[in-house]
Each structure stands twice: as structure tokens, then as C-alpha cells.
Design a protein around this motif. Structure first.
Motif, mmCIF file in Angstrom:
data_model
loop_
_atom_site.group_PDB
_atom_site.id
_atom_site.type_symbol
_atom_site.label_atom_id
_atom_site.label_comp_id
_atom_site.label_asym_id
_atom_site.label_seq_id
_atom_site.Cartn_x
_atom_site.Cartn_y
_atom_site.Cartn_z
ATOM 1 N N LYS A 385 0.829 -1.194 0.000
ATOM 2 C CA LYS A 385 0.000 0.000 0.000
ATOM 3 C C LYS A 385 0.876 1.262 0.000
ATOM 4 O O LYS A 385 2.001 1.249 0.510
ATOM 5 N N TYR A 404 -11.041 2.468 -15.499
ATOM 6 C CA TYR A 404 -12.036 1.573 -14.914
ATOM 7 C C TYR A 404 -12.369 0.368 -15.777
ATOM 8 O O TYR A 404 -13.073 -0.536 -15.330
ATOM 9 N N SER A 417 -8.145 0.811 -11.865
ATOM 10 C CA SER A 417 -8.874 1.296 -10.694
ATOM 11 C C SER A 417 -8.808 0.282 -9.550
ATOM 12 O O SER A 417 -8.675 0.658 -8.384
ATOM 13 N N GLN A 418 -8.895 -0.972 -9.888
ATOM 14 C CA GLN A 418 -8.829 -1.996 -8.843
ATOM 15 C C GLN A 418 -7.453 -2.038 -8.202
ATOM 16 O O GLN A 418 -7.318 -2.178 -6.976
ATOM 17 N N GLU A 421 -7.036 0.960 -5.997
ATOM 18 C CA GLU A 421 -7.795 0.820 -4.750
ATOM 19 C C GLU A 421 -7.063 -0.101 -3.783
ATOM 20 O O GLU A 421 -6.928 0.196 -2.592
ATOM 21 N N ASP A 426 -6.083 7.409 -3.535
ATOM 22 C CA ASP A 426 -7.370 8.091 -3.549
ATOM 23 C C ASP A 426 -8.153 7.609 -4.769
ATOM 24 O O ASP A 426 -7.572 7.214 -5.771
ATOM 25 N N THR A 427 -9.444 7.683 -4.687
ATOM 26 C CA THR A 427 -10.274 7.332 -5.836
ATOM 27 C C THR A 427 -9.997 8.297 -6.983
ATOM 28 O O THR A 427 -9.943 9.507 -6.761
#
Lengths: 497, 258
Positions: A385, A404, A417-418, A421, A426-427
């Protein structure tokens, strides 16, 4: 800089281009010497009858656009403009000048050649910023502008089918960039479009107002500096590293008033988005325009995007260049530009002690689909992370969608995106220029405290992303992602090997 | 920007080579004709008109602040010299320092917003610049001439940069060199007169020095130190400045209807 650089840096050698009638001038080391390092001998005129002087591709574009069969650098000519782009920051001012000079009822020279792209200050509650988009809308309706990428619903960018996002990426994605043409925009990074083998440069409101009314502009033909990049691109390098290398070499004023032409086997191996990254930062060296010869990669990219006919041009063998730099790309390493200048070049690995507070991945420079795919690759390789807030700002709606939907190679079908995450980023936010240039105080990811940020953007002058004491390290998406994972400026090889 | 300015003349070019090499080929360095013809009618927008504030009840700041860019004008209103206190900056002053991006929502063609831009001129300079260019609450600066190093105005194409300086009362800038788009915008708008020095005047002048620029003599005179400096001829931009900007130039050239 020229001669001294070939001694101190084995990666960059100078090939003296034989140039006539004006001599090849070596650009000297920026803050130190201003003496002329070498002057090239004049080429002997050809013995076989009248010789048309060879022209660079930039000169040829000017020649065609000004309807002059022959011209030289430093001539001032009136050129026909193929596309004029403007956005929400400079559009209103340009429109104001257009109306003042040509009359309130004046019509633009060609409603299909003006492309209006709100992108800078969009997702903000700043009233003037919102008003400026309204100004663009009113004008577009009044003039029946064919290409106006409007946005009305600021709370949900997806609810705006016409909205694109960052102008330079949108121009490319919407097929407005074509080889051989002249594209002007009220934004300094308009030079990005040179990746398509066209002349593209930034202009101010007054010049834009003039173009709106006439479709022409008085421009000075720039001499060209050629950059020959050869060698296989190492898997830890991206186009951002290439251009940071060059800017660090010639300085922020090393190419002022000049065209920067990029050729060589490495350039040929780059995708269109990577070529855009290289040309994007030409302005950071002071360059007037960047340009890459169009080839199969270019034509393939354009296939499904434009049906407007175009005619590419190429530099003659006998074209005269101000200087030529030859770079062996295989010897380069990941770089950063340290605060507070894009030419403050350093090896990423030598900055590993620099603790950072945040990472920003976005902008016309580093917020394209491939930039996010690159960042995802690093996060995937690590599996860990991020240690600092990592902001993701897709340049356009299309990039957002790609993040996405596109599968990331080697991930077993995961999307960017996965992966983002899972890495704790951050999104991905609404597409726009975002915090690259700070913007209104409520701009997402703006630096509002004296923090250290590694960013895939293009400038790091004091206060660029908001706070005057913010410290911005410009880097490639690989380097940015690697740095996010450690909390320090990090060479991406730490994760790629 | 005359089409005669080509580099086909080797004599001109060799004289360029023998002079100090500059990193950028600003129009001023490679001119083949002298635009400083003293008989030429100079119709450059009289910058003084922005500094002399017409009494305006809505302006709450001190209208008469020191902005004193006095300028000697011929009856037609053109400037031949600039006089005032100078503000000195270093190299690579980029457009974000001249006018930070958060103020770009102000539209220069709207008079009220034009004025506001002046109040933010050079507000982006780092804290190492102890003297502020425009005092808080003011719309204009007491310094009407800026002395700068290399690559002044680098960065963005935002026309707000020369506009903010002009709105703040700057009459002229004397820099060692300019970034391209900023120079072009200065000429196109007529907001500030962009001049180039032969030497690093930013090392020899201090903020607050009283200076005069004599355009026809291409001279910068620092009254505080007593020194004089030669300025470079304006070069290709001369005809555009003399005409009064790109629109006036185009009308004169017949490119657009009068």
C-alpha cells in the motif's frame, strides 16, 4: 554546454550539424559560460545547378501555411491557422478582445476550426470560474461553434456527454491534431500536439482574438534543434524521463524561440501518448514548438479519429539545424526535476533520502491512459500500500473510463482502478487540469501547506501547485508510483527488478 | 516583425556571432534594420494613461500612490521615455510568480477585473523578496519599472501576466532576456514595453533605485547609482509596437479592414 556536456556526460554526444548559411551555434551552459563554443564551417554549394535549400519539417509547415515556397528561420510570415483551441481560463479574455476589435456582431473565421474546451477550473465553487465556462457557452452558441465540449453539471462529470477534460489530451483524442497543420492554442502546453508532426504552439489572448477574426497570425519561423534519441528504451524509463533529461541538459531557456525536433529509433518506438509527453514539456525548455515526424504509429492512431485529409511533411536531408544532440537512451536512468525548476535535474536514486508528503498523478503531461497503466504496473509489482496520500486525476473522460475498464497486463484481468484501490490510492477524481497549476483554493489535491510532492505534472516553480513553499519533484508515472510506495523519492527499479 | 528580417545576410550574422551569445534568439538580437528611427512616429500605447488614475469614487485604494511612471509624451500621446522607481527580480521569474494561477479567473478584457489583476502582480514571488511589489489593499505598485535577469516571464502563455504588470502601473521591463510567449504577449497587448539589457542590470540595480529609460537613445539611467546602461534595439517587434499592437499593425498592413 555543448562541448562540456560531451565530456561530462557520456550519454549525450553532440553531433555538429553542417549548416548553411547560418552557422550552427552550440548552446552554452546555462548560468555559466556564454561564449560561443564552436562555429560550423559553411557547406559548399552543390555543383549541380540551382539548389533549393533544404528545409526542416517546421519550416515546411510554415512554408505551406504562408504560401511561400521557400523561407528561412527568423522570417516573420502570416500563416493560415488550421485549428485554434481555447479553454475556460483564456477563452473569455480572447473572446473579449475578438468582440472589441471586430465588433460585437463579428463572426469567427471558421466555426469548424475553433475548438473550445473547458478544462482548467471546472470542479470548483469559485463563481468567477463557473462564470467563465458560461461565457464560453454563450459564445459557442452565438457562433454555432462545432466543437464545444461543454459541462453544466459540476457534481457529476459523467452527466455531461460533451465534456472531455484536459484540452491537449482531448485535442488528440478527438482527432483535431493532424500532421502538417498549424494548431494554435491559448495554453503553453499546446506544443503537445507537435507529437503528430504538426506545428503547435501557445499564444496569448490578444493573438487568439486576432486568429478568431482572421484565421491568420504573424509568426516568426523558428530555427530547429534536433534531438536524435537512439537505443532500446529500458523497461524502467518513460517518455517523461527522456524530456527531463533534455531539459536538464539545455536549461529552461535552452530552446527559447526554437523548434525542438525529436527523431531516432527510440522516438519511433514510442506510442502517440509517449510522444505527446515528450512534446508537452518543450515549453519548459523555452521551446516554441516540439515536433515528431509522422509515421505508421501516427496514422494508425488517427485512423478512427479524423476524416479530414492531411499531408505530413518531413525534414529534408539537407535541412539546416541550429544544433543536433544525440542521446543513447539505453544509458539513461529515471530522473526527477527537483524544486523549483524543471531543469533542476537529478537522478531519482540520488534523492532517496527526500521524504515526501504526497504524490500527484495527472495533467496533460502525466494523466493520460498510458500514464495510469504505468503507475498501475508499479503498484501491481509491489503489492503493497502507498505510504502517502496519492491523488489520481485522469486527464479526460476517456482516460477515466480506461482506468475503470482496461485490463492491466500481467494482472490477471484487473483494471487500473482496482489496482489503485488495493494500493490505497485516492479514488480517481473528475477529469480536469486539477491541481497541476494550483487553481482556486478548493481544487482537489491542491497543495495548501508547505508539503513535498512528487508529481507527474510539468512545472515546479514556487507556488505552482498552490502553496508558495510547496516542494514539487517532477517525475514519470513509474517514479511517482514508486515514491508513493516508500514515502520517499524512489527509483522505480526498486520495484521493477 | 518585418519580412525583411531574414538571416540571409552573412555580414549581419557574423556581427551577431561576435556579440555576446544569448541563449535565446529574441527578436531584439537578430534584427537587420534599425527601428529606432528618431523621425518615426511612435504610437505605442501611452502607458502613463494607466498610471494616472482618473478620480474614481469606486476605487477605495489610494489612487495617487506613488505609481509614478511619468513619461514624456509627444502631443500624439506616444512615450519616448519612462521614469520611476525600479523593482529588481532575478532569473527565471515565471508566470506563476507574476500572477499565480488562482487569480486567472479574472478576465483581462473586463475593466473591473483588469484592475484587480494589478493588485496581484508579482504576489507569487517567494518570501526572499522582502519588499512587496504591490502593497496589500493597493491596486498599483510604486515601482513603475521592473529590472530582471534571464528568461523573464517563462512558463505559461497566460496573457494575464503582462496584463497584471501593466494594470499595476508598470511602464517597462528591462530584462536580460525574455521567454517567448511573454515577450509576444507584451508586444501584442502594449501593456508593458519589453526591453533587453546588454549586461546583467539586475546585479547592478536595487529595488527602489530611481531610473530613467530613454527609448531613442536605448539607454537605462540609474540616478541612484549614477550608472548608465545600453539597451538593445527592440528588433523585429518594433514595427508592431510602433503601430500600436498586432491589430493596429495588421490594419496598417491591410491584413484586416480598418
Amino acid at each position: 554546454m555543448a562541448a562540456s556536456s560531451s565530456l561530462s556526460s557520456p550519454f549525450v554526444s553532440q553531433k555538429d550539424a553542417d549548416v548553411s548559411p547560418f552557422s550552427s551555434i552550440k548552446i552554452s551552459q546555462k548560468k555559466v559560460s556564454t561564449k560561443i563554443v564552436s562555429v560550423m564551417a559553411q557547406r559548399k554549394p552543390s555543383a549541380t545547378g540551382s539548389v533549393k535549400m533544404g528545409m526542416t519539417m517546421t519550416e515546411k509547415i510554415f512554408s505551406r501555411a504562408s504560401e511561400k515556397s521557400q523561407l528561412c528561420p527568423d522570417e516573420n510570415v502570416w500563416v493560415n491557422v488550421d485549428v485554434l483551441m481555447t479553454h475556460d481560463v483564456c477563452g473569455p479574455g480572447s473572446i473579449g478582445i475578438f468582440k472589441k476589435e471586430f465588433g460585437n456582431d463579428a463572426k469567427v473565421w471558421d466555426r469548424e476550426k475553433v475548438v473550445i474546451i473547458p478544462d482548467h477550473y471546472i470542479f470548483t465553487t469559485d463563481e468567477r470560474a463557473n462564470r467563465n465556462v458560461d461565457v464560453l457557452r454563450d459564445f459557442s452558441h452565438e457562433q454555432d461553434i462545432k466543437y464545444f465540449y461543454d459541462i453544466k453539471d459540476l457534481s457529476n462529470f459523467k452527466a455531461n456527454p460533451d465534456y472531455k477534460g484536459v484540452c491537449h489530451v482531448a485535442l488528440a483524442q478527438e482527432g483535431h491534431c493532424r500532421p502538417g497543420e498549424i494548431l494554435l492554442g491559448t495554453d503553453s502546453h499546446t506544443c503537445t500536439a507537435g507529437a503528430f508532426g504538426q506545428f503547435a504552439t501557445g499564444i496569448g489572448n490578444t493573438d487568439a482574438g486576432f486568429v478568431l477574426g482572421t484565421g491568420k497570425l504573424l509568426l516568426k519561423v523558428p530555427p530547429t534543434i534536433r534531438f536524435v534519441l537512439n537505443g532500446e528504451m529500458p523497461d524502467y524509463l518513460l517518455a517523461k524521463d527522456l524530456i527531463l533529461q533534455i531539459i536538464g541538459e539545455i536549461s529552461v531557456s535552452g530552446a527559447t524561440y526554437k523548434a525542438m525536433e525529436f527523431v531516432g529509433s527510440t522516438i519511433e518506438s514510442l506510442t502517440m501518448e509517449e510522444r505527446m509527453t515528450v512534446c508537452n514539456m518543450v515549453i519548459e525548455a523555452g521551446g516554441k514548438n516540439g515536433i515528431v515526424p509522422a509515421d505508421a504509429t501516427t496514422f494508425k492512431y488517427l485512423e478512427d479519429k479524423t476524416s479530414v485529409p492531411y499531408e505530413p511533411v518531413y525534414s529534408d536531408d539537407q535541412a539546416r539545424f541550429l544544433a543536433e544532440y544525440v542521446i543513447d537512451v539505453s544509458k539513461l536512468e529515471p530522473l526527477v526535476a527537483k524544486p523549483h525548476s524543471p531543469d533542476n535535474r537529478a537522478l531519482a536514486r540520488e534523492c532517496r533520502d527526500v521524504k515526501i508528503d504526497r504524490v500527484y498523478i495527472g495533467s496533460c503531461t502525466g494523466g493520460k491512459t498510458e500514464d495510469f497503466l504505468a503507475a498501475a504496473k508499479i503498484f501491481l509489482a509491489s503489492g503493497e500500500k502507498v505510504k502517502v496520500p496519492t491523488f489520481l486525476v485522469p486527464a479526460t473522460q476517456k482516460v477515466w473510463l480506461d482506468i475503470y475498464t482496461l485490463p492491466v497486463p500481467g494482472s490477471g484481468g484487473k483494471t487500473c482502478s482496482q489496482i489503485f484501490e488495493a494500493a490505497g490510492c485516492d479514488t480517481p477524481t473528475s477529469p480536469s487540469c486539477g491541481a497541476c497549476l494550483g487553481g482556486p483554493k478548493d481544487t482537489y489535491a491542491r497543495i495548501n501547506e508547505p508539503q513535498v510532492c512528487v508529481s507527474t505534472t510539468n512545472r515546479n516553480f514556487p507556488g505552482r501547485m498552490g502553496h508558495k513553499d510547496g516542494q514539487i519533484y517532477l517525475a514519470s508515472p513509474y517514479t511517482a508510483a514508486a515514491s508513493a510506495l516508500t514515502g520517499f523519492v524512489t527509483d522505480p527499479r526498486d520495484f521493477l527488478r | 516583425m518585418s519580412t525583411a528580417a531574414s538571416l540571409a545576410n552573412p555580414t549581419t550574422f557574423s556581427s551577431f556571432l561576435s556579440s555576446r551569445l544569448h541563449r535565446q534568439q529574441a527578436p531584439a538580437s537578430i534584427s537587420t534594420f534599425n527601428v529606432f528611427n528618431s523621425t518615426a512616429q511612435r504610437s505605442f500605447k501611452p502607458l502613463i494613461s494607466q498610471s494616472i488614475l482618473v478620480p474614481n469614487p469606486t476605487v477605495s485604494c489610494h489612487a495617487s500612490v506613488v505609481a509614478q511612471a511619468t513619461s514624456d509624451s509627444s502631443p500624439s500621446g506616444s512615450a519616448t521615455s519612462f521614469h520611476g522607481a525600479c523593482y529588481v527580480v532575478r532569473d527565471n521569474i515565471d508566470t506563476d510568480q507574476i500572477i499565480p494561477a488562482e487569480y486567472l479567473t479574472l478576465v483581462p478584457s473586463k475593466p473591473e477585473e483588469y484592475k484587480k489583476l494589478g493588485s496581484y502582480a508579482l504576489i507569487g514571488l517567494p518570501e526572499s523578496y522582502e519588499t512587496r511589489f504591490v502593497e496589500p489593499g493597493e491596486y498599483q505598485s510604486k515601482y513603475s519599472i521592473i529590472i530582471a535577469g534571464d528568461n523573464f516571464g517563462c512558463g505559461s502563455s497566460r496573457e494575464h501576466a503582462p496584463v497584471a504588470l501593466g494594470a499595476a502601473g508598470v511602464a517597462a521591463v528591462v530584462a536580460e532576456s525574455y521567454a517567448r510567449i511573454f515577450f509576444r504577449n507584451s508586444v501584442a497587448t502594449g501593456e508593458i514595453y519589453p526591453l533587453e539589457s546588454e549586461v546583467r542590470v539586475c546585479d547592478e540595480c536595487k529595488t527602489g533605485d530611481v531610473v530613467t529609460i530613454e527609448l531613442e537613445k536605448s539607454l537605462l539611467i540609474n540616478h541612484t547609482t549614477g550608472k548608465e546602461y545600453t539597451l538593445k534595439p527592440i528588433g523585429d517587434a518594433g514595427p508592431v509596437i510602433e503601430a500600436g499592437g498586432i491589430f493596429a499593425y495588421a490594419r496598417k498592413a491591410g491584413m484586416i479592414p480598418a
